[in-house]
Design an enzyme around this catalytic site. Structure first.
Site, PDB file in Angstrom:
ATOM      1  N   SER A 146      47.295 -53.985  34.101  1.00 37.70           N
ATOM      2  CA  SER A 146      47.099 -52.543  34.259  1.00 37.70           C
ATOM      3  C   SER A 146      48.001 -51.779  33.293  1.00 37.70           C
ATOM      4  O   SER A 146      48.972 -52.331  32.780  1.00 37.70           O
ATOM      5  CB  SER A 146      47.459 -52.145  35.703  1.00 37.70           C
ATOM      6  N   TYR A 159      52.095 -50.869  43.385  1.00 35.73           N
ATOM      7  CA  TYR A 159      51.081 -51.320  42.419  1.00 35.73           C
ATOM      8  C   TYR A 159      51.735 -51.643  41.077  1.00 35.73           C
ATOM      9  O   TYR A 159      51.466 -52.690  40.476  1.00 35.73           O
ATOM     10  CB  TYR A 159      50.047 -50.223  42.265  1.00 35.73           C
TER      11      TYR A 159
HETATM   12  P1  NAP Z   1      37.435 -52.092  43.095  1.00 37.98           P
HETATM   13  O1  NAP Z   1      36.069 -51.639  42.713  1.00 37.98           O
HETATM   14  O2  NAP Z   1      38.065 -51.596  44.330  1.00 37.98           O
HETATM   15  O3  NAP Z   1      37.417 -53.704  43.099  1.00 37.98           O
HETATM   16  C1  NAP Z   1      38.396 -54.425  43.728  1.00 37.98           C
HETATM   17  C2  NAP Z   1      37.706 -55.663  44.257  1.00 37.98           C
HETATM   18  O4  NAP Z   1      38.692 -56.527  44.819  1.00 37.98           O
HETATM   19  C3  NAP Z   1      36.704 -55.314  45.349  1.00 37.98           C
HETATM   20  O5  NAP Z   1      35.521 -56.068  45.200  1.00 37.98           O
HETATM   21  C4  NAP Z   1      37.454 -55.730  46.592  1.00 37.98           C
HETATM   22  O6  NAP Z   1      36.603 -56.123  47.641  1.00 37.98           O
HETATM   23  C5  NAP Z   1      38.218 -56.922  46.099  1.00 37.98           C
HETATM   24  N1  NAP Z   1      39.326 -57.257  47.000  1.00 37.98           N
HETATM   25  C6  NAP Z   1      40.286 -56.426  47.454  1.00 37.98           C
HETATM   26  N2  NAP Z   1      41.118 -57.101  48.261  1.00 37.98           N
HETATM   27  C7  NAP Z   1      40.658 -58.375  48.334  1.00 37.98           C
HETATM   28  C8  NAP Z   1      41.079 -59.551  49.025  1.00 37.98           C
HETATM   29  N3  NAP Z   1      42.161 -59.544  49.806  1.00 37.98           N
HETATM   30  N4  NAP Z   1      40.360 -60.692  48.869  1.00 37.98           N
HETATM   31  C9  NAP Z   1      39.256 -60.695  48.082  1.00 37.98           C
HETATM   32  N5  NAP Z   1      38.795 -59.618  47.397  1.00 37.98           N
HETATM   33  C10 NAP Z   1      39.506 -58.476  47.538  1.00 37.98           C
HETATM   34  O7  NAP Z   1      38.463 -51.720  41.949  1.00 37.98           O
HETATM   35  P2  NAP Z   1      38.466 -52.039  40.394  1.00 37.98           P
HETATM   36  O8  NAP Z   1      38.884 -50.784  39.703  1.00 37.98           O
HETATM   37  O9  NAP Z   1      37.213 -52.745  40.002  1.00 37.98           O
HETATM   38  O10 NAP Z   1      39.708 -53.057  40.315  1.00 37.98           O
HETATM   39  C11 NAP Z   1      39.554 -54.392  39.915  1.00 37.98           C
HETATM   40  C12 NAP Z   1      40.867 -54.831  39.298  1.00 37.98           C
HETATM   41  O11 NAP Z   1      41.134 -54.039  38.138  1.00 37.98           O
HETATM   42  C13 NAP Z   1      42.072 -54.625  40.208  1.00 37.98           C
HETATM   43  O12 NAP Z   1      42.983 -55.705  40.048  1.00 37.98           O
HETATM   44  C14 NAP Z   1      42.719 -53.343  39.672  1.00 37.98           C
HETATM   45  O13 NAP Z   1      44.110 -53.295  39.944  1.00 37.98           O
HETATM   46  C15 NAP Z   1      42.457 -53.509  38.217  1.00 37.98           C
HETATM   47  N6  NAP Z   1      42.524 -52.303  37.393  1.00 37.98           N
HETATM   48  C16 NAP Z   1      41.698 -51.257  37.654  1.00 37.98           C
HETATM   49  C17 NAP Z   1      41.753 -50.140  36.789  1.00 37.98           C
HETATM   50  C18 NAP Z   1      40.872 -48.925  36.971  1.00 37.98           C
HETATM   51  O14 NAP Z   1      41.134 -47.905  36.331  1.00 37.98           O
HETATM   52  N7  NAP Z   1      39.864 -48.990  37.803  1.00 37.98           N
HETATM   53  C19 NAP Z   1      42.617 -50.142  35.701  1.00 37.98           C
HETATM   54  C20 NAP Z   1      43.469 -51.234  35.526  1.00 37.98           C
HETATM   55  C21 NAP Z   1      43.394 -52.317  36.369  1.00 37.98           C
HETATM   56  P3  NAP Z   1      36.230 -55.043  48.760  1.00 37.98           P
HETATM   57  O15 NAP Z   1      35.355 -54.038  48.063  1.00 37.98           O
HETATM   58  O16 NAP Z   1      35.507 -55.863  49.768  1.00 37.98           O
HETATM   59  O17 NAP Z   1      37.514 -54.447  49.257  1.00 37.98           O
HETATM   60  C1  GCO Z   2      46.511 -44.716  39.213  1.00 34.74           C
HETATM   61  C2  GCO Z   2      45.330 -45.547  38.806  1.00 34.74           C
HETATM   62  C3  GCO Z   2      45.754 -46.614  37.822  1.00 34.74           C
HETATM   63  C4  GCO Z   2      44.557 -47.417  37.410  1.00 34.74           C
HETATM   64  C5  GCO Z   2      44.932 -48.511  36.491  1.00 34.74           C
HETATM   65  C6  GCO Z   2      45.475 -47.993  35.194  1.00 34.74           C
HETATM   66  O1  GCO Z   2      46.566 -44.329  40.390  1.00 34.74           O
HETATM   67  O2  GCO Z   2      47.343 -44.462  38.334  1.00 34.74           O
HETATM   68  O3  GCO Z   2      44.711 -46.134  39.926  1.00 34.74           O
HETATM   69  O4  GCO Z   2      46.747 -47.415  38.388  1.00 34.74           O
HETATM   70  O5  GCO Z   2      43.919 -47.958  38.505  1.00 34.74           O
HETATM   71  O6  GCO Z   2      45.740 -49.471  37.068  1.00 34.74           O
HETATM   72  O7  GCO Z   2      45.562 -49.082  34.291  1.00 34.74           O
END
Ligand code: NAP
Ligand code: GCO
Length: 266
Positions: A146, A159
């Site tokens: 992230s 986080y």
């Molecule tokens: P998301 O749509 O909420 O996806 C998260 C997924 O993880 C969901 O399918 C969720 O399932 C699953 N999950 C949560 N807890 C779990 C558990 N205990 N066991 C198994 N599955 C679990 O969010 P996303 O944005 O796609 O995030 C995916 C990854 O990218 C995360 O690691 C997040 O930190 C990272 N990330 C996101 C962003 C961003 O801007 N969106 C940026 C940087 C990094 P449920 O739906 O059933 O809860």
């Molecule tokens: C926040 C956001 C971020 C993104 C992502 C950025 O609250 O700042 O959720 O943390 O999810 O991780 O890379």
């Protein structure tokens, strides 16, 4: 170099939490590059949702119900995958949560829950797949880090601690297992349009953009939020033979945020 080095034909990829968001997009990208998709989620209804999505995309996928924090469950799931599908070539530790609470107001149990899913679980799942990768002298582990692996901000202490730790876990797996031709790298998405960030993009009552949305626009040279599909190419690269000498790196896919001082207020 041969472009076939980017192919994932014949590979089996496990993407955790891949029934929505970034995980679904990355798994789709790996599938389009030829990999067989395997994923888990915490409820059968979410696994079914994911299977339907992959079927509609014409992709072969296998789904399992498992909480990534449950080590016994993960060990059993990996053995079941190895029996039913085959040895895991590629692991993407994607499953993750965030809780946005000022640290001095955050319950310790909530802090621990974020650490458990975002940092302990990548350890648990990587530990489960490594023995077969070591035996086969090949494997790819990709940890979804992230911007918070590098930066802090208000309300995301748990986080940021988890994602900062995940960056170092990535480097340590690379260090400890590179000798077995196992590469471990991270992808650091910027701000991506998924359910996790939906609260940061909600339109205000007057129809204006959310203040945080405006902030991200001012900090992103690309002047847009990322889409989950923006992560597919980087994931295919890090999952493929083309990256066999790339190890312990975090590839930031952020539209330039990490390089940019920010737009001067007009
Ligand atoms: P998301 O749509 O909420 O996806 C998260 C997924 O993880 C969901 O399918 C969720 O399932 C699953 N999950 C949560 N807890 C779990 C558990 N205990 N066991 C198994 N599955 C679990 O969010 P996303 O944005 O796609 O995030 C995916 C990854 O990218 C995360 O690691 C997040 O930190 C990272 N990330 C996101 C962003 C961003 O801007 N969106 C940026 C940087 C990094 P449920 O739906 O059933 O809860
Ligand atoms: C926040 C956001 C971020 C993104 C992502 C950025 O609250 O700042 O959720 O943390 O999810 O991780 O890379």
């Amino acid at each position: 170099m041969n472009m076939k080095d980017f192919s994932l034909e014949g590979k089996i990829a496990l993407v955790t939490g891949a029934s929505s968001g970034i995980g679904l997009a990355i798994a789709t990208g790996l599938g389009n590059a030829g990999a067989t998709i395997v994923f888990n989620d915490i409820k059968q209804e979410f696994v079914d949702r994911g299977l339907k999505a992959y079927e509609e995309l014409g992709l072969k996928a296998f789904g399992y119900v498992c909480d990534v924090t449950d080590e016994a469950g993960i060990q059993a799931m990996v053995k079941q995958i190895e029996t039913e599908v085959g040895p895991i070539d590629i692991l993407v530790n994607n499953a993750g949560i965030i809780k946005r609470v000022p640290m001095h107001e955050m319950a310790a149990e909530d802090f621990r829950r974020v650490i458990d899913i975002d940092l302990n679980a990548p350890f648990i799942v990587s530990k489960a797949v490594l023995p077969t990768m070591i035996e086969r002298r090949c494997g790819k582990i990709i940890n979804i880090c992230s911007m918070m692996s590098e930066f802090g901000r208000e309300t995301v202490s748990a986080y940021a601690a988890a994602k900062g730790g995940l960056k170092m876990l990535t480097r340590n797996i690379a260090s400890e297992y590179g000798q077995y031709n196992i590469q471990c790298n991270g992808i650091g998405p910027g701000y991506i349009e998924t359910p996790m960030t939906a609260p940061l993009r909600e339109r205000q009552p007057d129809g204006s953009r959310h203040p945080f949305d405006q902030f991200i626009m001012s900090k992103t040279p690309a002047e847009r939020w990322g889409k989950p599909e923006d992560l597919q190419g980087p994931a295919v690269f890090l999952a493929s033979e083309a990256s066999n000498f790339v190890n312990g790196q975090v590839l930031y896919v952020d539209g330039g945020i990490a390089a940019y001082f920010g737009k001067q207020p007009q």
